[in-house]
Design an enzyme around this catalytic site. Structure first.
Site, short mmCIF file in Angstrom:
data_model
loop_
_atom_site.label_atom_id
_atom_site.label_comp_id
_atom_site.label_asym_id
_atom_site.label_seq_id
_atom_site.Cartn_x
_atom_site.Cartn_y
_atom_site.Cartn_z
N LEU A 173 0.84 -1.20 0.00
CA LEU A 173 0.00 0.00 0.00
C LEU A 173 0.88 1.24 0.00
O LEU A 173 1.79 1.37 0.82
CB LEU A 173 -0.89 0.05 1.25
CG LEU A 173 -1.81 -1.14 1.51
CD1 LEU A 173 -2.60 -0.89 2.80
CD2 LEU A 173 -2.76 -1.35 0.33
N ASP A 199 4.64 1.62 1.46
CA ASP A 199 5.70 2.40 0.81
C ASP A 199 5.35 3.88 0.93
O ASP A 199 4.32 4.33 0.41
CB ASP A 199 5.81 2.00 -0.67
CG ASP A 199 6.97 2.70 -1.38
OD1 ASP A 199 7.71 3.47 -0.73
OD2 ASP A 199 7.13 2.47 -2.60
N ASN A 201 7.52 6.48 -0.01
CA ASN A 201 8.21 7.34 -0.99
C ASN A 201 8.69 8.65 -0.35
O ASN A 201 8.41 9.74 -0.86
CB ASN A 201 7.33 7.62 -2.21
CG ASN A 201 7.19 6.42 -3.13
OD1 ASN A 201 6.12 5.81 -3.18
ND2 ASN A 201 8.25 6.05 -3.81
N GLU A 224 8.63 0.80 3.51
CA GLU A 224 9.59 1.17 2.47
C GLU A 224 9.80 2.69 2.45
O GLU A 224 8.84 3.45 2.41
CB GLU A 224 9.03 0.67 1.13
CG GLU A 224 9.91 0.92 -0.08
CD GLU A 224 9.29 0.34 -1.36
OE1 GLU A 224 8.34 -0.48 -1.27
OE2 GLU A 224 9.75 0.70 -2.45
N LYS A 273 16.08 -2.03 -7.60
CA LYS A 273 15.54 -1.64 -8.91
C LYS A 273 16.74 -1.42 -9.83
O LYS A 273 17.53 -0.50 -9.60
CB LYS A 273 14.76 -0.34 -8.82
CG LYS A 273 13.41 -0.45 -8.13
CD LYS A 273 12.72 0.90 -8.09
CE LYS A 273 11.40 0.81 -7.34
NZ LYS A 273 10.87 2.15 -7.01
N GLY A 301 9.61 -2.18 -8.89
CA GLY A 301 9.10 -1.93 -10.24
C GLY A 301 8.96 -0.45 -10.50
O GLY A 301 8.85 0.35 -9.57
O1 SMG Z 1 5.95 -1.31 -11.37
O2 SMG Z 1 4.60 -2.25 -9.98
C1 SMG Z 1 5.26 -1.31 -10.36
C2 SMG Z 1 5.25 -0.03 -9.51
C3 SMG Z 1 5.75 -0.30 -8.14
O3 SMG Z 1 5.18 1.22 -6.42
C4 SMG Z 1 5.92 0.97 -7.34
N1 SMG Z 1 6.96 1.77 -7.67
O4 SMG Z 1 8.49 3.66 -5.06
O5 SMG Z 1 8.44 1.58 -5.42
C5 SMG Z 1 8.12 2.71 -5.75
C6 SMG Z 1 7.26 2.99 -6.96
C7 SMG Z 1 7.94 3.95 -7.90
C8 SMG Z 1 7.14 4.37 -9.06
S1 SMG Z 1 5.82 5.38 -8.62
C9 SMG Z 1 5.24 6.15 -10.02
MG MG Z 2 9.28 2.48 -3.43
#
Ligand code: SMG
Ligand code: MG
Length: 379
Positions: A173, A199, A201, A224, A273, A301
């Site tokens: 989430l 997550d 961010n 995260e 990543k 991802g």
């Molecule tokens: O590719 O499933 C995917 C996206 C996974 O949440 C995801 N990525 O911070 O991990 C992260 C985000 C970065 C991209 S957000 C636009």
């Molecule tokens: Mg992330």
């Protein structure tokens, strides 16, 4: 290997639904592809790379235009200038790319895309898969899904329920201040003991520790990137106040950064990543380092097309990737992918075993989603 042609292809693809994180909402994706043709052992081979930059510098300093610029102006010319056989009889390949680009500071996502294209061409020339090159023996990996911030908790529960019904084995989430305890509690109450993580961010400060500690009650796999990218010491301080393991994403820009985070106690888990760290070879080094330290990893991802998605699945087959990755099916983001789609089967996605990093993009899809393309002049 000698470069013959490099084209930077930008696509514009609608997302099946808006994807909202603490830094904003994405409604569409602009994948940047590197199409590289090289002469390898007397034959011409084409390789594909995917650059994971977002359109704007909101997740990392790089963005679409910066990546196109640095690729065209610095990175591709640096590779084009390499002699065919720098060390007696040993033609250069993907393993030489990071060294050849090292004098250009930063820009790991742009560098990763170019290294991918070189590696793809190199592997296609010998009919080797990425999994084979990496020594991966698994044939599939477990698939987790990342769930964006929703307009309401009710809608979130519906979306999560849909993904669980599809078979995803782990839910992540997205959280931000004001969208954290309540949605997590609601998902736990509705769906019970599912593998669940969050997550942020970078949306919190160390002074939010008392709030974040309340997440401990929900038995999450991890939280995260709660704090800013360069706050390693503060992540270590936060880790001492939480029971929930801290996983770093944005902070881990290289194997050296991973070593620092592990030494400081800032990361109990690492989201790897390849784009964020400069490519699949550096990603592998981080995997090896984390595994040697007993630090769990999983593959993140960046809403990749089938090109990057297939390559991520192969990487995630390495044994240190002990948690499910954000490697969902193509249709989680795209109604039509540019390659044969990555599909979910029994909660897992298959690892590509054909030549190169991924299936080839379909020419008609490249036309359908065409946004911009430019050939890089090779001196
Ligand atoms: O590719 O499933 C995917 C996206 C996974 O949440 C995801 N990525 O911070 O991990 C992260 C985000 C970065 C991209 S957000 C636009
Ligand atoms: Mg992330």
């Amino acid at each position: 290997m000698r470069l013959r042609e490099v084209e930077l292809i930008t696509l514009r693809m609608p997302l099946v639904a808006p994807f909202t994180t603490s830094f904003g909402q994405q409604d569409e994706r602009f994948p940047l592809l590197v199409r590289l043709t090289a002469e390898i052992g007397g034959t011409e081979v084409t390789g594909w790379g995917e650059c994971v930059v977002l359109a704007d510098p909101v997740y990392s300093p790089e963005y679409l235009d910066s990546a196109r610029e640095v690729l065209a102006r610095y990175l591709v010319p640096a590779l084009a200038a390499l002699p065919d056989s720098p060390q007696q009889g040993a033609p250069w390949g993907a393993e030489a790319v990071a060294g050849a680009l090292h004098h250009i500071v930063g820009h790991p996502m742009a560098k990763a895309a170019l290294e991918m294209a070189v590696l793809d061409a190199q592997l296609r020339a010998t009919s080797t898969s990425l999994a084979g090159y990496l020594g991966v023996v698994a044939d599939s990996v477990p698939s987790g899904v990342s769930v964006g911030i929703q307009p309401s908790v009710e809608e979130l529960l519906e979306v999560v329920g849909g993904y669980l019904a599809e078979g995803y084995v782990r839910i992540k989430l997205k959280i931000r201040p004001g969208w954290d305890l309540e949605p997590v509690r609601a998902v736990r109450e509705r769906f019970g003991d599912i593998p669940l993580q969050v997550d942020a961010n970078t949306a919190y400060r160390l002074s939010d520790a008392p709030l974040l500690r309340r997440l401990d009650a929900f038995d999450l796999l991890l939280i995260e990137q709660p704090l800013a990218e360069d706050d390693l010491r503060q992540h270590a301080a936060l880790a001492r106040q939480l029971a929930t393991p801290i996983c770093l994403d944005e902070s881990i820009t290289s194997a050296a950064a991973a070593a620092d985070a592990i030494a400081l106690g800032a990361a109990a888990v690492i989201n790897i990543k390849p784009g964020r760290v400069g490519g699949y070879l550096e990603a592998r080094r981080i995997h090896d380092l984390a595994r040697a330290h007993g630090v769990a990893t999983w593959c993140g991802g960046m809403l990749e097309t089938g090109i990057g998605r297939a390559a991520n699945a192969a990487l995630a087959g390495l044994p240190g990737f002990t948690l499910p990755g954000d490697i969902s099916a193509s249709h989680r983001f795209y109604a039509t992918d540019i390659t044969d789609p990555v599909v979910l089967e029994g909660g897992r996605v298959a690892i590509w075993t054909g030549p190169g990093l991924s299936p080839l993009p379909h020419p008609d899809a490249l036309v359908e989603f065409a946004h911009h393309s430019a050939r890089v002049p090779l001196a």
